[in-house]
Design a protein around this motif. Structure first.
Motif, PDB file in Angstrom:
ATOM      1  N   GLY A  23       0.641  -0.569   0.096  1.00  0.00           N
ATOM      2  CA  GLY A  23       0.149   0.109   0.216  1.00  0.00           C
ATOM      3  C   GLY A  23       0.976   1.065   0.102  1.00  0.00           C
ATOM      4  N   GLN A  24       1.909   1.013   1.100  1.00  0.00           N
ATOM      5  CA  GLN A  24       2.780   2.562   0.394  1.00  0.00           C
ATOM      6  C   GLN A  24       3.597   2.728  -0.980  1.00  0.00           C
ATOM      7  OE1 GLN A  24       1.950   4.017   3.746  1.00  0.00           O
ATOM      8  NE2 GLN A  24       1.601   2.301   4.556  1.00  0.00           N
ATOM      9  N   TYR A 116       0.124 -10.178   4.647  1.00  0.00           N
ATOM     10  CA  TYR A 116      -0.182 -11.278   5.352  1.00  0.00           C
ATOM     11  C   TYR A 116      -1.224  -9.725   6.289  1.00  0.00           C
ATOM     12  CZ  TYR A 116      -1.005 -15.340   6.810  1.00  0.00           C
ATOM     13  OH  TYR A 116      -1.391 -17.444   7.204  1.00  0.00           O
ATOM     14  N   THR A 117       0.300  -8.738   6.500  1.00  0.00           N
ATOM     15  CA  THR A 117      -0.647  -7.590   8.084  1.00  0.00           C
ATOM     16  C   THR A 117      -1.295  -7.002   7.076  1.00  0.00           C
ATOM     17  OG1 THR A 117       1.521  -6.889   7.377  1.00  0.00           O
ATOM     18  CG2 THR A 117       0.951  -8.256   9.031  1.00  0.00           C
ATOM     19  N   GLU A 118      -1.177  -6.564   5.974  1.00  0.00           N
ATOM     20  CA  GLU A 118      -1.823  -5.486   5.063  1.00  0.00           C
ATOM     21  C   GLU A 118      -2.764  -6.299   5.003  1.00  0.00           C
ATOM     22  OE1 GLU A 118      -0.427  -3.138   2.031  1.00  0.00           O
ATOM     23  OE2 GLU A 118       1.415  -3.554   2.989  1.00  0.00           O
ATOM     24  N   ARG A 124      -4.398 -13.423  -0.666  1.00  0.00           N
ATOM     25  CA  ARG A 124      -5.049 -14.886  -0.040  1.00  0.00           C
ATOM     26  C   ARG A 124      -5.331 -15.531  -0.676  1.00  0.00           C
ATOM     27  NH1 ARG A 124      -8.613 -15.320   5.199  1.00  0.00           N
ATOM     28  NH2 ARG A 124      -8.968 -17.563   4.188  1.00  0.00           N
TER      29      ARG A 124
END
Lengths: 213, 213
Positions: A23-24, A116-118, A124
């Motif tokens: 995203g960044q 995973y974290t974003e 997935r």
DNA sequence: GTCTATAGGATGATAGAC
DNA sequence: GTCTATCATCCTATAGAC
């Protein structure tokens, strides 16, 4: 020279994604680092989402067949020994990712962690859709090694194990700095894996279960 | 009514930050959810960075004194038992964060996890600068519990342990989805902690060391 | 295949009226 | 303290010339 441009985009993208997250990282950063035109990403990949999947696909397509081979040739053992075998068997294909790209293993694990974290839902789906069978194979081998542990407990421990690994990679720069300053150690990805295997094997094989708090 | 507005902004912000991450949450989302004017965030907090720190400060200021108390009253034990004690001792203050806010524990750990994986440099400085002594106290208690394990090995295991926790929280939405779909379980934060404690205690206390690959 | 130019939006922050 | 309006800057994606 389409091939060159496409490859340069993937190379630049994976480095930036691994370092900053999906995203960044903007298309402008990617195309600027790759020295290609901004519009070429959409020409070659269609969208940013497709680019993200293409970056991961390059690693998964090398890793997963090797994991399949490992699972086929492994003679199952039970208990801590079986878990150890399985983890060692995973370590080698992971380290072979260094052949895909210099530092490939580290980059790949960081990419996984950021995915995973974003909450990149499409990732997935992409992973489970394309490599779900291999993951299922890993799980069933783990169930054979630890038949006494319920499936849902194994599910938990597996995620804790992944967390140990992914987090260590995500903060690997900090870890490297601290280790060098405080313990005079130069850390490579092999070192992380070597230290991680006994920790995880021990944790996964633990006989005590969750307890009410 | 400044106080109300300020509190509403923090409440809305922490929920959104925990769910989506800091970078992916916009001021417009926050103020819209809080039903306040867009400009009020900058009026009350100065910047988005300051808002992020204010959100975390509300939890740390409750958590850390309780951890200090726990460390002071703890009678040190060695080995697996000592590690267990320490982890259990950490679990209670963490669960007390549910008093700050409904679902407070979960929100807090997710905030922490997102802060780690997004590279929010200002957050690390903020935490170490304000609560570094408590963290140092935790570390020295762990050294007492496991005197036989070399400092550098402990360093590794600690980071693996932190990784298990932070990663599980940072990806807890994914974990919840999977657990519900595959194991028909509804997960609460207590469940995560209860499953995590034996895994981590066992891994940290392991007697085998790293081995060459 | 590669480029420029730009559409069409979203973002953090602020000036200034009330 | 709260509001509107807006600046300046970023973003992904695409149309169309070469």
């Amino acid at each position: 020279m389409s091939k060159q441009t496409k490859a340069r985009i993937i190379d630049a993208a994976e480095a930036l994604f691994a370092e900053q997250g999906y995203g960044q990282t903007s298309m402008r950063e990617i195309t600027s680092k790759a020295n290609v035109n901004l519009a070429s990403v959409n020409y070659h990949f269609g969208s940013k989402k497709n680019l993200i999947q293409a970056v991961l696909k390059r690693y998964f397509d090398v890793l997963m067949p090797q994991v399949d081979d490992m699972l086929e040739t492994l003679i199952p053992s039970q208990g801590r020994k079986g878990v150890d075998q399985l983890l060692q068997g995973l370590a080698l294909p992971l380290l072979h990712l260094n052949a895909v790209q210099p530092n490939g293993t580290e980059i790949f694990v960081q990419l996984l962690g950021k995915g995973y974290t974003e909450s990149q839902g499409h990732l997935r789906k992409f992973i489970l859709g394309n490599y779900g069978e291999t993951i299922e194979g890993l799980l069933s081998m783990l169930r054979i090694a630890l038949p006494a542990i319920p499936a849902d407990e194994l599910f938990w421990r597996l995620h804790f194990a992944i967390g140990s690994f992914v987090f260590s990679m995500a903060s690997s720069q900090a870890l490297k700095d601290i280790a060098k300053a405080d313990y005079q150690q130069d850390i490579e990805i092999q070192d992380v894996i070597a230290h991680l295997v006994p920790f995880v094997a021990q944790g996964i094989s633990a006989e005590g279960y969750a307890r009410e708090l």
